[in-house]
Design an enzyme around this catalytic site. Sequence first.
Site, PDB file in Angstrom:
ATOM      1  N   HIS A  71     -13.155  -1.976  -7.974  1.00  0.00           N
ATOM      2  CA  HIS A  71     -14.383  -1.169  -8.075  1.00  0.00           C
ATOM      3  C   HIS A  71     -14.116   0.332  -7.894  1.00  0.00           C
ATOM      4  O   HIS A  71     -14.992   1.147  -8.162  1.00  0.00           O
ATOM      5  CB  HIS A  71     -15.433  -1.658  -7.073  1.00  0.00           C
ATOM      6  CG  HIS A  71     -15.190  -1.245  -5.656  1.00  0.00           C
ATOM      7  ND1 HIS A  71     -16.211  -1.074  -4.752  1.00  0.00           N
ATOM      8  CD2 HIS A  71     -14.050  -0.976  -4.961  1.00  0.00           C
ATOM      9  CE1 HIS A  71     -15.722  -0.713  -3.584  1.00  0.00           C
ATOM     10  NE2 HIS A  71     -14.411  -0.647  -3.686  1.00  0.00           N
ATOM     11  N   ASP A  72     -12.914   0.687  -7.467  1.00  0.00           N
ATOM     12  CA  ASP A  72     -12.557   2.109  -7.317  1.00  0.00           C
ATOM     13  C   ASP A  72     -12.201   2.767  -8.646  1.00  0.00           C
ATOM     14  O   ASP A  72     -12.142   3.996  -8.719  1.00  0.00           O
ATOM     15  CB  ASP A  72     -11.332   2.258  -6.397  1.00  0.00           C
ATOM     16  CG  ASP A  72     -11.667   2.012  -4.937  1.00  0.00           C
ATOM     17  OD1 ASP A  72     -12.841   2.124  -4.555  1.00  0.00           O
ATOM     18  OD2 ASP A  72     -10.733   1.692  -4.170  1.00  0.00           O
ATOM     19  N   PHE A 104       0.721   0.713  -6.541  1.00  0.00           N
ATOM     20  CA  PHE A 104       0.649  -0.435  -7.441  1.00  0.00           C
ATOM     21  C   PHE A 104       0.399  -0.065  -8.904  1.00  0.00           C
ATOM     22  O   PHE A 104       0.534  -0.900  -9.790  1.00  0.00           O
ATOM     23  CB  PHE A 104      -0.353  -1.497  -6.965  1.00  0.00           C
ATOM     24  CG  PHE A 104      -1.725  -1.008  -6.578  1.00  0.00           C
ATOM     25  CD1 PHE A 104      -2.525  -0.289  -7.454  1.00  0.00           C
ATOM     26  CD2 PHE A 104      -2.243  -1.314  -5.322  1.00  0.00           C
ATOM     27  CE1 PHE A 104      -3.796   0.114  -7.103  1.00  0.00           C
ATOM     28  CE2 PHE A 104      -3.517  -0.909  -4.951  1.00  0.00           C
ATOM     29  CZ  PHE A 104      -4.289  -0.184  -5.851  1.00  0.00           C
ATOM     30  N   GLY A 121       4.456   1.286  -1.575  1.00  0.00           N
ATOM     31  CA  GLY A 121       4.474   1.504  -3.013  1.00  0.00           C
ATOM     32  C   GLY A 121       3.125   1.916  -3.560  1.00  0.00           C
ATOM     33  O   GLY A 121       2.112   1.914  -2.853  1.00  0.00           O
ATOM     34  N   ASP A 144       0.847  -1.197   0.000  1.00  0.00           N
ATOM     35  CA  ASP A 144       0.000   0.000   0.000  1.00  0.00           C
ATOM     36  C   ASP A 144       0.880   1.245   0.000  1.00  0.00           C
ATOM     37  O   ASP A 144       2.108   1.153   0.097  1.00  0.00           O
ATOM     38  CB  ASP A 144      -0.936  -0.005   1.220  1.00  0.00           C
ATOM     39  CG  ASP A 144      -2.308   0.580   0.897  1.00  0.00           C
ATOM     40  OD1 ASP A 144      -2.356   1.637   0.212  1.00  0.00           O
ATOM     41  OD2 ASP A 144      -3.324   0.009   1.335  1.00  0.00           O
ATOM     42  N   ASN A 184     -22.620   4.613  -4.767  1.00  0.00           N
ATOM     43  CA  ASN A 184     -21.608   5.122  -3.846  1.00  0.00           C
ATOM     44  C   ASN A 184     -20.263   5.281  -4.537  1.00  0.00           C
ATOM     45  O   ASN A 184     -19.519   6.227  -4.268  1.00  0.00           O
ATOM     46  CB  ASN A 184     -21.461   4.188  -2.641  1.00  0.00           C
ATOM     47  CG  ASN A 184     -20.604   4.780  -1.551  1.00  0.00           C
ATOM     48  OD1 ASN A 184     -20.830   5.904  -1.115  1.00  0.00           O
ATOM     49  ND2 ASN A 184     -19.600   4.047  -1.120  1.00  0.00           N
TER      50      ASN A 184
END
Length: 341
Positions: free
Chosen positions: A250-251, A232, A230, A205, A297
């Site tokens: 999903h982001d 990704f 890091g 992360d 959302n």
Amino acid sequence: MGNPEMTSYRTLRNSSNLFCIQTLFTACELGVFDHLDASEHPLSAMAVAQGLSTSKDGMERLLSACVGLELLTTQPILYSNTEMSTMFLTKSSPQSLYHSIEYSSNTIYLCWHYLKDAVREGKNQYEKAFGVSSKDLFEALYRSDEEMVKFMQLMNSVWNICGKDVLTAFDLSPFKSIYDLGGCSGALAKLCVSVYPECTVTIFDLPKVTETCRKHFLSDEDVRISLHKGDFFKDTLPDADLFILARILHDWKEERCILLLDKVYKSCKPGGGVLLVEALLSEDNSGPVTAQLYSLNMLVQTEGRERKGSEYTRLLSAAGFSSVHIHSAGHIYSVILALKG
């Protein structure tokens, strides 16, 4: 056509759900459930109001509404938690959803206030809700150290409830070296090494996330969990037997998903795989309503959306993965395991 009268009543009932949600938010944030949990006996509305420095009238109405929502019991004017509230709404419970509710109230709900604008514009609403640019999504999401910790606590809540189900949807014991991309607080990594004692998990992360994870969420006992700083999208991914992407794709828009899956495929050892955890939309667009609402959302908060199983299969196949398997894991999430030949 349906009965117009029933439709109107259904609309009224659905609009009242807003009151239910705000009642839950408020009771949690005021500390009602924690206060009652700490008490050795049921309390009156006056005692709760005095303990939490609120008005008696306001607290009495709030407690009464919580009884109606089956979050509290009364006998007849003394209040106490239900078993469900003690389990999920108190901060001290291992299965607490308190931080999830707090984040929903103070962050997600503010973005949803601009849902109409998100639908019109087709983009997230961080700038209107918080006055910050969303050009870099996670700079907006982690706009302060406090906000980052709250988000990580949210993810802890989610995986403390759902994590074991998603990790046991398939037998992952053949995979010894596992990279959890966007592993955040490490909740899923902890569950993974607990369920599969012969594996090691590395949380990959952003630097400030891994630093916060080490400081607030991992302990010296988590010896089979390591951290890798890091980005990704920008940095090289180390080789691994299995990559976990839990609520990651999903982001992002499709082109970013393809970029990431291509990198994962190249770093995945032969015979290894990738595990996706997502809320899947049905192939005929009929539901489920949870995934449909989650997709809204994603509109107000991110660059991405929820997708169908066939869409993820197509993305994985385009990256080179074969033997794509989809399995439901509980009431919300599905798990997709794809292997590298």
